[in-house]
Design a protein around this motif. Sequence first.
Motif, PDB file in Angstrom:
ATOM      1  N   LEU A  33      51.600  49.409  41.445  1.00 40.91           N
ATOM      2  CA  LEU A  33      52.132  48.490  40.432  1.00 40.91           C
ATOM      3  C   LEU A  33      53.168  47.545  41.021  1.00 40.91           C
ATOM      4  CD1 LEU A  33      52.185  50.875  37.389  1.00 40.91           C
ATOM      5  CD2 LEU A  33      50.690  48.911  37.748  1.00 40.91           C
ATOM      6  N   ALA A  34      53.948  48.025  41.969  1.00 39.50           N
ATOM      7  CA  ALA A  34      54.901  47.139  42.639  1.00 39.50           C
ATOM      8  C   ALA A  34      54.161  45.970  43.294  1.00 39.50           C
ATOM      9  CB  ALA A  34      55.706  47.914  43.676  1.00 39.50           C
ATOM     10  N   ALA A  35      53.022  46.265  43.930  1.00 42.93           N
ATOM     11  CA  ALA A  35      52.243  45.221  44.609  1.00 42.93           C
ATOM     12  C   ALA A  35      51.507  44.314  43.623  1.00 42.93           C
ATOM     13  CB  ALA A  35      51.238  45.863  45.564  1.00 42.93           C
ATOM     14  N   LEU A  36      51.169  44.819  42.449  1.00 40.19           N
ATOM     15  CA  LEU A  36      50.394  44.041  41.472  1.00 40.19           C
ATOM     16  C   LEU A  36      51.241  43.064  40.660  1.00 40.19           C
ATOM     17  CD1 LEU A  36      48.110  46.834  39.935  1.00 40.19           C
ATOM     18  CD2 LEU A  36      47.622  45.346  41.860  1.00 40.19           C
ATOM     19  N   LEU A  37      52.536  43.303  40.573  1.00 38.81           N
ATOM     20  CA  LEU A  37      53.394  42.509  39.694  1.00 38.81           C
ATOM     21  C   LEU A  37      53.325  41.009  39.954  1.00 38.81           C
ATOM     22  CD1 LEU A  37      56.597  44.691  39.409  1.00 38.81           C
ATOM     23  CD2 LEU A  37      54.950  44.147  37.604  1.00 38.81           C
ATOM     24  N   ASP A  38      53.291  40.626  41.216  1.00 47.43           N
ATOM     25  CA  ASP A  38      53.274  39.195  41.538  1.00 47.43           C
ATOM     26  C   ASP A  38      52.058  38.482  40.969  1.00 47.43           C
ATOM     27  OD1 ASP A  38      55.668  39.281  42.891  1.00 47.43           O
ATOM     28  OD2 ASP A  38      54.754  39.454  44.873  1.00 47.43           O
ATOM     29  N   ASP A  39      50.969  39.209  40.770  1.00 49.39           N
ATOM     30  CA  ASP A  39      49.762  38.618  40.192  1.00 49.39           C
ATOM     31  C   ASP A  39      49.611  38.926  38.709  1.00 49.39           C
ATOM     32  OD1 ASP A  39      48.766  37.485  42.644  1.00 49.39           O
ATOM     33  OD2 ASP A  39      48.317  39.527  43.277  1.00 49.39           O
ATOM     34  N   LEU A  40      50.128  40.068  38.280  1.00 50.05           N
ATOM     35  CA  LEU A  40      49.971  40.486  36.893  1.00 50.05           C
ATOM     36  C   LEU A  40      50.690  39.562  35.918  1.00 50.05           C
ATOM     37  CD1 LEU A  40      48.975  42.465  34.761  1.00 50.05           C
ATOM     38  CD2 LEU A  40      51.011  43.856  35.224  1.00 50.05           C
ATOM     39  N   VAL A  41      51.942  39.256  36.203  1.00 47.06           N
ATOM     40  CA  VAL A  41      52.715  38.418  35.275  1.00 47.06           C
ATOM     41  C   VAL A  41      52.064  37.041  35.107  1.00 47.06           C
ATOM     42  CG1 VAL A  41      54.947  37.287  34.888  1.00 47.06           C
ATOM     43  CG2 VAL A  41      54.858  39.700  35.576  1.00 47.06           C
ATOM     44  N   PRO A  42      51.709  36.326  36.190  1.00 45.09           N
ATOM     45  CA  PRO A  42      51.026  35.037  36.004  1.00 45.09           C
ATOM     46  C   PRO A  42      49.678  35.160  35.286  1.00 45.09           C
ATOM     47  CG  PRO A  42      51.849  35.209  38.241  1.00 45.09           C
ATOM     48  CD  PRO A  42      52.042  36.552  37.602  1.00 45.09           C
ATOM     49  N   LEU A  43      48.939  36.250  35.544  1.00 43.28           N
ATOM     50  CA  LEU A  43      47.661  36.444  34.858  1.00 43.28           C
ATOM     51  C   LEU A  43      47.866  36.590  33.356  1.00 43.28           C
ATOM     52  CD1 LEU A  43      44.578  36.909  34.922  1.00 43.28           C
ATOM     53  CD2 LEU A  43      45.081  39.356  35.252  1.00 43.28           C
ATOM     54  N   LEU A  44      48.826  37.394  32.955  1.00 42.09           N
ATOM     55  CA  LEU A  44      49.103  37.557  31.525  1.00 42.09           C
ATOM     56  C   LEU A  44      49.578  36.255  30.895  1.00 42.09           C
ATOM     57  CD1 LEU A  44      50.774  41.094  31.492  1.00 42.09           C
ATOM     58  CD2 LEU A  44      48.423  40.475  30.850  1.00 42.09           C
ATOM     59  N   GLU A  45      50.382  35.485  31.623  1.00 40.29           N
ATOM     60  CA  GLU A  45      50.812  34.180  31.113  1.00 40.29           C
ATOM     61  C   GLU A  45      49.604  33.276  30.863  1.00 40.29           C
ATOM     62  OE1 GLU A  45      55.224  33.722  33.190  1.00 40.29           O
ATOM     63  OE2 GLU A  45      53.442  33.131  34.325  1.00 40.29           O
ATOM     64  N   GLN A  46      48.659  33.271  31.799  1.00 37.44           N
ATOM     65  CA  GLN A  46      47.463  32.437  31.648  1.00 37.44           C
ATOM     66  C   GLN A  46      46.626  32.884  30.457  1.00 37.44           C
ATOM     67  OE1 GLN A  46      44.938  31.811  35.117  1.00 37.44           O
ATOM     68  NE2 GLN A  46      46.681  32.288  36.424  1.00 37.44           N
ATOM     69  N   ILE A  47      46.375  34.177  30.360  1.00 38.42           N
ATOM     70  CA  ILE A  47      45.499  34.705  29.309  1.00 38.42           C
ATOM     71  C   ILE A  47      46.076  34.437  27.929  1.00 38.42           C
ATOM     72  CG2 ILE A  47      44.618  36.860  28.310  1.00 38.42           C
ATOM     73  CD1 ILE A  47      44.204  37.838  31.204  1.00 38.42           C
ATOM     74  N   ARG A  48      47.380  34.406  27.804  1.00 37.35           N
ATOM     75  CA  ARG A  48      48.017  34.153  26.496  1.00 37.35           C
ATOM     76  C   ARG A  48      47.839  32.717  26.022  1.00 37.35           C
ATOM     77  NH1 ARG A  48      52.855  37.434  24.790  1.00 37.35           N
ATOM     78  NH2 ARG A  48      52.898  35.620  23.482  1.00 37.35           N
ATOM     79  N   ARG A  49      47.535  31.818  26.930  1.00 47.56           N
ATOM     80  CA  ARG A  49      47.365  30.416  26.537  1.00 47.56           C
ATOM     81  C   ARG A  49      46.062  30.246  25.760  1.00 47.56           C
ATOM     82  NH1 ARG A  49      48.917  29.124  32.381  1.00 47.56           N
ATOM     83  NH2 ARG A  49      51.182  29.053  32.223  1.00 47.56           N
ATOM     84  N   PRO A  50      46.104  29.510  24.646  1.00 47.81           N
ATOM     85  CA  PRO A  50      44.890  29.315  23.843  1.00 47.81           C
ATOM     86  C   PRO A  50      43.740  28.668  24.625  1.00 47.81           C
ATOM     87  CG  PRO A  50      46.817  28.588  22.631  1.00 47.81           C
ATOM     88  CD  PRO A  50      47.279  28.911  24.022  1.00 47.81           C
ATOM     89  N   ALA A  51      44.061  27.826  25.596  1.00 49.09           N
ATOM     90  CA  ALA A  51      43.025  27.119  26.349  1.00 49.09           C
ATOM     91  C   ALA A  51      42.480  27.946  27.527  1.00 49.09           C
ATOM     92  CB  ALA A  51      43.571  25.789  26.864  1.00 49.09           C
ATOM     93  N   PHE A  52      42.952  29.173  27.682  1.00 52.54           N
ATOM     94  CA  PHE A  52      42.502  29.986  28.811  1.00 52.54           C
ATOM     95  C   PHE A  52      40.996  30.207  28.756  1.00 52.54           C
ATOM     96  CE2 PHE A  52      41.226  34.168  30.390  1.00 52.54           C
ATOM     97  CZ  PHE A  52      41.566  34.044  31.722  1.00 52.54           C
ATOM     98  N   SER A  53      40.335  29.993  29.885  1.00 55.77           N
ATOM     99  CA  SER A  53      38.889  30.250  29.938  1.00 55.77           C
ATOM    100  C   SER A  53      38.525  31.210  31.060  1.00 55.77           C
ATOM    101  CB  SER A  53      38.102  28.948  30.080  1.00 55.77           C
ATOM    102  OG  SER A  53      38.434  28.295  31.285  1.00 55.77           O
ATOM    103  N   GLU A  54      39.203  31.106  32.209  1.00 54.61           N
ATOM    104  CA  GLU A  54      38.891  32.027  33.297  1.00 54.61           C
ATOM    105  C   GLU A  54      39.999  32.018  34.345  1.00 54.61           C
ATOM    106  OE1 GLU A  54      35.899  30.424  36.383  1.00 54.61           O
ATOM    107  OE2 GLU A  54      35.323  29.482  34.482  1.00 54.61           O
ATOM    108  N   ALA A  55      40.055  33.119  35.065  1.00 56.45           N
ATOM    109  CA  ALA A  55      41.015  33.256  36.165  1.00 56.45           C
ATOM    110  C   ALA A  55      40.434  34.236  37.168  1.00 56.45           C
ATOM    111  CB  ALA A  55      42.357  33.760  35.651  1.00 56.45           C
ATOM    112  N   GLU A  56      40.930  34.140  38.372  1.00 65.77           N
ATOM    113  CA  GLU A  56      40.548  35.096  39.398  1.00 65.77           C
ATOM    114  C   GLU A  56      41.823  35.672  39.995  1.00 65.77           C
ATOM    115  OE1 GLU A  56      37.790  35.084  43.325  1.00 65.77           O
ATOM    116  OE2 GLU A  56      37.007  34.208  41.466  1.00 65.77           O
ATOM    117  N   VAL A  57      41.818  36.973  40.204  1.00 67.81           N
ATOM    118  CA  VAL A  57      42.997  37.633  40.743  1.00 67.81           C
ATOM    119  C   VAL A  57      42.548  38.645  41.787  1.00 67.81           C
ATOM    120  CG1 VAL A  57      43.089  39.398  38.929  1.00 67.81           C
ATOM    121  CG2 VAL A  57      45.170  38.795  40.149  1.00 67.81           C
TER     122      VAL A  57
END
Length: 144
Positions: A33-57
């Motif tokens: 989880l320590a290693a995932l945080l740098d990608d997790l927070v931005p991913l959740l920010e993206q997914i919360r946006r109404p216009a979100f369609s896809e992301a790769e992590v």
Amino acid sequence: MADAVGEMYPSEGEDALLVWNLVPVRLSYSHDLAALLDDLVPLLEQIRRPAFSEAEVFWGSDTFSAQWAVLREGDSLRIRARWHSTLGNYESLLAARGDASVSVEEFIGQWAKVLRRIVTDIDAERVELEDDDLLLRAKALLAS
């Protein structure tokens, strides 16, 4: 923040569980989880946006390494994963189970529980971070 989280939790301590199509995968707080945080927070920010369609992590821990393509399908997310390594060597089983589908609300809610635990522990331990941007972003996610 990753360094602080890695030091805050003992390596033989508590784990989180990610359940992928009924297959439990352990994620250590101190390492994965320590290693995932740098990608997790931005991913959740993206997914919360109404216009979100896809992301790769790319999750890059040596005991939890995978590439996820996250696609929005209405109120759900379809996650296509390529598994590289997991604690317990479940990569083949996970790959055989195929894509995962989960509601946007549940995906965000489950990851928010993990973030809340980490943020609460950082605050309780009065950890001072050299760069607190990710912590502030995590707190903003939890507040909304």
